[in-house]
Design a protein around this motif. Sequence first.
Motif, PDB file in Angstrom:
ATOM      1  N   PHE A   1      -7.337  -5.063  13.552  1.00 17.10           N
ATOM      2  CA  PHE A   1      -7.352  -4.738  12.145  1.00 17.10           C
ATOM      3  C   PHE A   1      -8.807  -4.609  11.747  1.00 17.10           C
ATOM      4  O   PHE A   1      -9.545  -5.586  11.784  1.00 17.10           O
ATOM      5  CB  PHE A   1      -6.627  -5.840  11.364  1.00 17.10           C
ATOM      6  N   GLY A   2      -9.247  -3.410  11.446  1.00 18.32           N
ATOM      7  CA  GLY A   2     -10.647  -3.175  11.142  1.00 18.32           C
ATOM      8  C   GLY A   2     -10.838  -2.619   9.745  1.00 18.32           C
ATOM      9  O   GLY A   2     -10.084  -1.769   9.297  1.00 18.32           O
ATOM     10  N   THR A   3     -11.850  -3.121   9.063  1.00 17.00           N
ATOM     11  CA  THR A   3     -12.174  -2.636   7.723  1.00 17.00           C
ATOM     12  C   THR A   3     -13.687  -2.511   7.586  1.00 17.00           C
ATOM     13  O   THR A   3     -14.446  -3.036   8.392  1.00 17.00           O
ATOM     14  CB  THR A   3     -11.665  -3.606   6.628  1.00 17.00           C
ATOM     15  N   ARG A   4     -14.090  -1.802   6.560  1.00 16.33           N
ATOM     16  CA  ARG A   4     -15.505  -1.766   6.187  1.00 16.33           C
ATOM     17  C   ARG A   4     -15.580  -1.916   4.674  1.00 16.33           C
ATOM     18  O   ARG A   4     -14.758  -1.361   3.944  1.00 16.33           O
ATOM     19  CB  ARG A   4     -16.212  -0.521   6.697  1.00 16.33           C
ATOM     20  N   ALA A   5     -16.545  -2.706   4.207  1.00 15.86           N
ATOM     21  CA  ALA A   5     -16.652  -3.049   2.790  1.00 15.86           C
ATOM     22  C   ALA A   5     -17.090  -1.875   1.921  1.00 15.86           C
ATOM     23  O   ALA A   5     -16.802  -1.850   0.731  1.00 15.86           O
ATOM     24  CB  ALA A   5     -17.598  -4.227   2.594  1.00 15.86           C
ATOM     25  N   THR A   7     -18.564   2.617   2.188  1.00 11.95           N
ATOM     26  CA  THR A   7     -18.769   3.800   2.999  1.00 11.95           C
ATOM     27  C   THR A   7     -19.974   3.625   3.921  1.00 11.95           C
ATOM     28  O   THR A   7     -21.020   3.165   3.481  1.00 11.95           O
ATOM     29  CB  THR A   7     -18.990   5.029   2.092  1.00 11.95           C
ATOM     30  N   SER A   8     -19.798   3.951   5.182  1.00  9.97           N
ATOM     31  CA  SER A   8     -20.828   3.890   6.216  1.00  9.97           C
ATOM     32  C   SER A   8     -21.244   2.479   6.629  1.00  9.97           C
ATOM     33  O   SER A   8     -22.153   2.326   7.432  1.00  9.97           O
ATOM     34  CB  SER A   8     -22.071   4.688   5.807  1.00  9.97           C
ATOM     35  N   ALA A   9     -20.611   1.461   6.096  1.00 12.03           N
ATOM     36  CA  ALA A   9     -20.931   0.088   6.499  1.00 12.03           C
ATOM     37  C   ALA A   9     -20.366  -0.184   7.886  1.00 12.03           C
ATOM     38  O   ALA A   9     -19.491   0.541   8.381  1.00 12.03           O
ATOM     39  CB  ALA A   9     -20.348  -0.906   5.496  1.00 12.03           C
ATOM     40  N   ALA A  10     -20.855  -1.218   8.522  1.00 14.43           N
ATOM     41  CA  ALA A  10     -20.345  -1.609   9.838  1.00 14.43           C
ATOM     42  C   ALA A  10     -18.901  -2.100   9.713  1.00 14.43           C
ATOM     43  O   ALA A  10     -18.510  -2.654   8.686  1.00 14.43           O
ATOM     44  CB  ALA A  10     -21.215  -2.712  10.422  1.00 14.43           C
ATOM     45  N   MET A  11     -18.126  -1.887  10.765  1.00 10.91           N
ATOM     46  CA  MET A  11     -16.739  -2.340  10.789  1.00 10.91           C
ATOM     47  C   MET A  11     -16.687  -3.845  11.004  1.00 10.91           C
ATOM     48  O   MET A  11     -17.481  -4.408  11.751  1.00 10.91           O
ATOM     49  CB  MET A  11     -15.947  -1.660  11.905  1.00 10.91           C
ATOM     50  N   THR A  12     -15.720  -4.483  10.352  1.00 12.36           N
ATOM     51  CA  THR A  12     -15.404  -5.884  10.574  1.00 12.36           C
ATOM     52  C   THR A  12     -14.044  -5.916  11.252  1.00 12.36           C
ATOM     53  O   THR A  12     -13.076  -5.348  10.738  1.00 12.36           O
ATOM     54  CB  THR A  12     -15.342  -6.656   9.242  1.00 12.36           C
ATOM     55  N   TRP A  13     -13.951  -6.564  12.430  1.00 13.22           N
ATOM     56  CA  TRP A  13     -12.715  -6.559  13.217  1.00 13.22           C
ATOM     57  C   TRP A  13     -12.064  -7.938  13.222  1.00 13.22           C
ATOM     58  O   TRP A  13     -12.748  -8.955  13.330  1.00 13.22           O
ATOM     59  CB  TRP A  13     -13.001  -6.137  14.656  1.00 13.22           C
TER      60      TRP A  13
END
Length: 86
Positions: A1-5, A7-13
């Motif tokens: 489950f991956g999100t980013r806070a 646009t263009s931010a690093a993914m958090t998994w």
Amino acid sequence: FGTRAETSAAMTWQAGNDYTVAPVWFRIERAGDVFTGYQSVDGLTWFKAGSSTVPMTKQCFVGLAITGQKQDVFNTSVFDHVIIKP
């Protein structure tokens, strides 16, 4: 489950349940700015994979994406039974 806070931010998994193996069902629910991901081996019993707060407007676009996490390695995936509810 991956999100980013943003646009263009690093993914958090978030890895989710280690005992779920392919093929697998995924479900994402949104409550305001909180997105919660679930996974299931049968589409009936669900395990929470994680949640993430992502500030965004009430209206958003939905898309499906897949990653194999390895450069130069192809990934073949099939999406079926896709349902989007307001």
